[in-house]
Design a protein around this motif. Structure first.
Motif, PDB file in Angstrom:
ATOM      1  N   LEU A   9      15.188   9.061   8.805  1.00 29.11           N
ATOM      2  CA  LEU A   9      14.865   9.507  10.167  1.00 29.11           C
ATOM      3  C   LEU A   9      13.413   9.229  10.501  1.00 29.11           C
ATOM      4  N   PHE A  10      12.508   9.565   9.573  1.00 31.81           N
ATOM      5  CA  PHE A  10      11.077   9.426   9.838  1.00 31.81           C
ATOM      6  C   PHE A  10      10.575   7.993   9.661  1.00 31.81           C
ATOM      7  N   SER A  11      11.027   7.318   8.603  1.00 29.04           N
ATOM      8  CA  SER A  11      10.441   6.017   8.263  1.00 29.04           C
ATOM      9  C   SER A  11      11.367   4.838   8.495  1.00 29.04           C
ATOM     10  N   GLY A  12      12.660   5.112   8.688  1.00 25.76           N
ATOM     11  CA  GLY A  12      13.612   4.024   8.855  1.00 25.76           C
ATOM     12  C   GLY A  12      14.022   3.370   7.549  1.00 25.76           C
ATOM     13  N   ARG A  13      13.581   3.903   6.418  1.00 23.73           N
ATOM     14  CA  ARG A  13      13.842   3.272   5.127  1.00 23.73           C
ATOM     15  C   ARG A  13      15.029   3.939   4.424  1.00 23.73           C
ATOM     16  N   ALA A  14      15.831   3.090   3.771  1.00 28.43           N
ATOM     17  CA  ALA A  14      16.962   3.580   2.997  1.00 28.43           C
ATOM     18  C   ALA A  14      16.867   3.111   1.550  1.00 28.43           C
ATOM     19  N   ASP A  15      15.676   2.652   1.146  1.00 30.34           N
ATOM     20  CA  ASP A  15      15.503   2.096  -0.200  1.00 30.34           C
ATOM     21  C   ASP A  15      14.620   2.969  -1.090  1.00 30.34           C
ATOM     22  N   ILE A  16      14.528   4.257  -0.766  1.00 31.44           N
ATOM     23  CA  ILE A  16      13.724   5.193  -1.562  1.00 31.44           C
ATOM     24  C   ILE A  16      14.664   6.135  -2.308  1.00 31.44           C
ATOM     25  N   GLY A  17      14.598   6.112  -3.634  1.00 29.93           N
ATOM     26  CA  GLY A  17      15.436   6.987  -4.442  1.00 29.93           C
ATOM     27  C   GLY A  17      14.889   8.401  -4.470  1.00 29.93           C
ATOM     28  N   VAL A  18      15.775   9.376  -4.583  1.00 31.18           N
ATOM     29  CA  VAL A  18      15.370  10.793  -4.592  1.00 31.18           C
ATOM     30  C   VAL A  18      16.079  11.523  -5.729  1.00 31.18           C
ATOM     31  N   THR A  19      15.313  12.262  -6.508  1.00 26.57           N
ATOM     32  CA  THR A  19      15.888  13.161  -7.509  1.00 26.57           C
ATOM     33  C   THR A  19      15.167  14.505  -7.408  1.00 26.57           C
ATOM     34  N   ILE A  20      15.883  15.576  -7.720  1.00 28.66           N
ATOM     35  CA  ILE A  20      15.300  16.919  -7.722  1.00 28.66           C
ATOM     36  C   ILE A  20      15.638  17.570  -9.055  1.00 28.66           C
ATOM     37  N   ALA A  21      14.614  17.990  -9.794  1.00 34.16           N
ATOM     38  CA  ALA A  21      14.836  18.636 -11.085  1.00 34.16           C
ATOM     39  C   ALA A  21      13.622  19.499 -11.440  1.00 34.16           C
ATOM     40  N   ASP A  22      13.887  20.679 -11.955  1.00 34.06           N
ATOM     41  CA  ASP A  22      12.839  21.578 -12.455  1.00 34.06           C
ATOM     42  C   ASP A  22      11.717  21.803 -11.443  1.00 34.06           C
ATOM     43  N   GLY A  23      12.092  22.018 -10.187  1.00 36.00           N
ATOM     44  CA  GLY A  23      11.107  22.328  -9.163  1.00 36.00           C
ATOM     45  C   GLY A  23      10.321  21.140  -8.646  1.00 36.00           C
ATOM     46  N   THR A  24      10.735  19.929  -9.010  1.00 33.36           N
ATOM     47  CA  THR A  24      10.028  18.725  -8.572  1.00 33.36           C
ATOM     48  C   THR A  24      10.979  17.784  -7.839  1.00 33.36           C
ATOM     49  N   ALA A  25      10.577  17.377  -6.671  1.00 31.77           N
ATOM     50  CA  ALA A  25      11.300  16.339  -5.936  1.00 31.77           C
ATOM     51  C   ALA A  25      10.547  15.028  -6.171  1.00 31.77           C
ATOM     52  N   GLU A  26      11.220  14.074  -6.781  1.00 31.45           N
ATOM     53  CA  GLU A  26      10.581  12.798  -7.095  1.00 31.45           C
ATOM     54  C   GLU A  26      11.144  11.706  -6.197  1.00 31.45           C
ATOM     55  N   LEU A  27      10.248  10.975  -5.562  1.00 37.80           N
ATOM     56  CA  LEU A  27      10.627   9.869  -4.698  1.00 37.80           C
ATOM     57  C   LEU A  27      10.281   8.564  -5.403  1.00 37.80           C
ATOM     58  N   GLU A  28      11.272   7.729  -5.612  1.00 40.53           N
ATOM     59  CA  GLU A  28      11.084   6.435  -6.266  1.00 40.53           C
ATOM     60  C   GLU A  28      10.810   5.408  -5.173  1.00 40.53           C
ATOM     61  N   LEU A  29       9.542   4.990  -5.074  1.00 34.44           N
ATOM     62  CA  LEU A  29       9.116   4.120  -3.986  1.00 34.44           C
ATOM     63  C   LEU A  29       9.240   2.644  -4.359  1.00 34.44           C
ATOM     64  N   PRO A  30       9.645   1.813  -3.406  1.00 35.93           N
ATOM     65  CA  PRO A  30       9.696   0.372  -3.677  1.00 35.93           C
ATOM     66  C   PRO A  30       8.288  -0.210  -3.686  1.00 35.93           C
ATOM     67  N   PRO A  31       8.071  -1.329  -4.365  1.00 35.68           N
ATOM     68  CA  PRO A  31       6.739  -1.938  -4.393  1.00 35.68           C
ATOM     69  C   PRO A  31       6.262  -2.294  -2.982  1.00 35.68           C
ATOM     70  N   ALA A  32       4.951  -2.237  -2.803  1.00 39.24           N
ATOM     71  CA  ALA A  32       4.279  -2.646  -1.556  1.00 39.24           C
ATOM     72  C   ALA A  32       4.611  -1.744  -0.366  1.00 39.24           C
ATOM     73  N   ILE A  33       5.106  -0.530  -0.607  1.00 37.76           N
ATOM     74  CA  ILE A  33       5.437   0.353   0.512  1.00 37.76           C
ATOM     75  C   ILE A  33       4.179   0.802   1.263  1.00 37.76           C
ATOM     76  N   THR A  34       3.032   0.729   0.604  1.00 36.52           N
ATOM     77  CA  THR A  34       1.793   1.140   1.275  1.00 36.52           C
ATOM     78  C   THR A  34       1.444   0.216   2.444  1.00 36.52           C
ATOM     79  N   TYR A  35       2.100  -0.936   2.533  1.00 35.45           N
ATOM     80  CA  TYR A  35       1.875  -1.835   3.671  1.00 35.45           C
ATOM     81  C   TYR A  35       2.776  -1.485   4.854  1.00 35.45           C
ATOM     82  N   ASP A  36       3.657  -0.508   4.646  1.00 31.90           N
ATOM     83  CA  ASP A  36       4.556  -0.075   5.714  1.00 31.90           C
ATOM     84  C   ASP A  36       3.849   0.999   6.534  1.00 31.90           C
TER      85      ASP A  36
END
Length: 249
Positions: free
Chosen positions: A160-187
């Protein structure tokens, strides 16, 4: 069960002003209307009711409905993009523009976006109201499903916010981890909205204490070595015999 604030839903909608479509989740509608954006991600969106992810007038219509409901709603300006304010129409010297202003041109002045509605001498009249301010909107919609899984909810917010569907998400032990694709900082869109995403994760998931964004860059594959070319040997000169000597003579 009737939907209420806090529920996540997958929603399909099309917004119109009169007969003209200004926003839609349907790719074919966008193409037919001439508003298709090849960089946009079309299809149903995931929103949280009560968080104003959509126009307030449409959100109010959906609260209390059931999953599977379809319908239309007219949204007045006060529940849409607000009233058209005369005070937001300003006269700006043309010297503040990089190019000669013309009617209908979208411009940015001191961080505010507006539309040139007139040019008088050395000054341009710029309307800083939203283009749909003061207009009654019509939305058709379909509530497709309720999204229950937190991981799918967060993926929906990312899209909704970024238009991206290539970011993985896991939630475990109070941590939400986002697996970012390379070069996302250019987005640029991702960089602008990621702070809002983190804030909403903390607001909506009390058991999440940390948000980790992990960008993994793998070593590039080594280029394959070109196969060795073996040059063919020159054929050996035939041995000179007594017969070849006699024929030469």
């Amino acid at each position: 069960m009737a939907l209420q604030e806090g529920d996540f839903i997958r929603l399909r909608y099309t917004g119109r002003v009169g007969e003209s479509i200004f926003d839609t989740t349907d790719e074919e509608n966008a193409k037919e209307e001439g508003i298709y954006n090849p960089r946009a991600e079309y299809g149903p969106v995931t929103v949280r009711l009560g968080s104003h992810h959509i126009i307030v007038g449409l959100e109010d219509e959906l609260i209390g409905k059931e999953v599977g409901a379809e319908g239309e709603v007219d949204v007045p300006p006060e529940k849409g993009f607000g009233a058209h304010e005369d005070g937001a129409v300003k006269s700006v010297p043309v010297t503040q523009f990089r190019e000669k202003p013309q009617r209908g041109m979208r411009i940015e002045v001191e961080g505010r976006e507006g539309v040139v509605v007139d040019v008088i001498g050395r000054r341009a009249v710029v309307d800083f109201n939203h283009p749909l301010a003061g207009k009654t909107l019509n939305y058709s919609y379909a509530i497709l499903e309720k999204v229950e899984e937190p991981v799918e909810q967060i993926k929906g917010l990312i899209k909704l916010f970024s238009g991206r569907a290539d970011i993985g998400v896991t939630i475990a032990d109070g941590t939400a981890e986002l697996e970012l694709p390379p070069a996302i900082t250019y987005d640029r869109r991702w960089m602008v909205w990621r702070g809002t995403l983190v804030r909403e994760i903390f607001e909506n998931y009390s058991d999440v204490n940390d948000v980790v964004m992990k960008e993994t860059i793998s070593r590039p594959a080594e280029p394959e070595a070109a196969p060795e070319v073996v040059e063919a040997e020159e054929p050996a000169e035939p041995a000179e015999t007594e017969e070849t000597k006699e024929s030469e003579e």
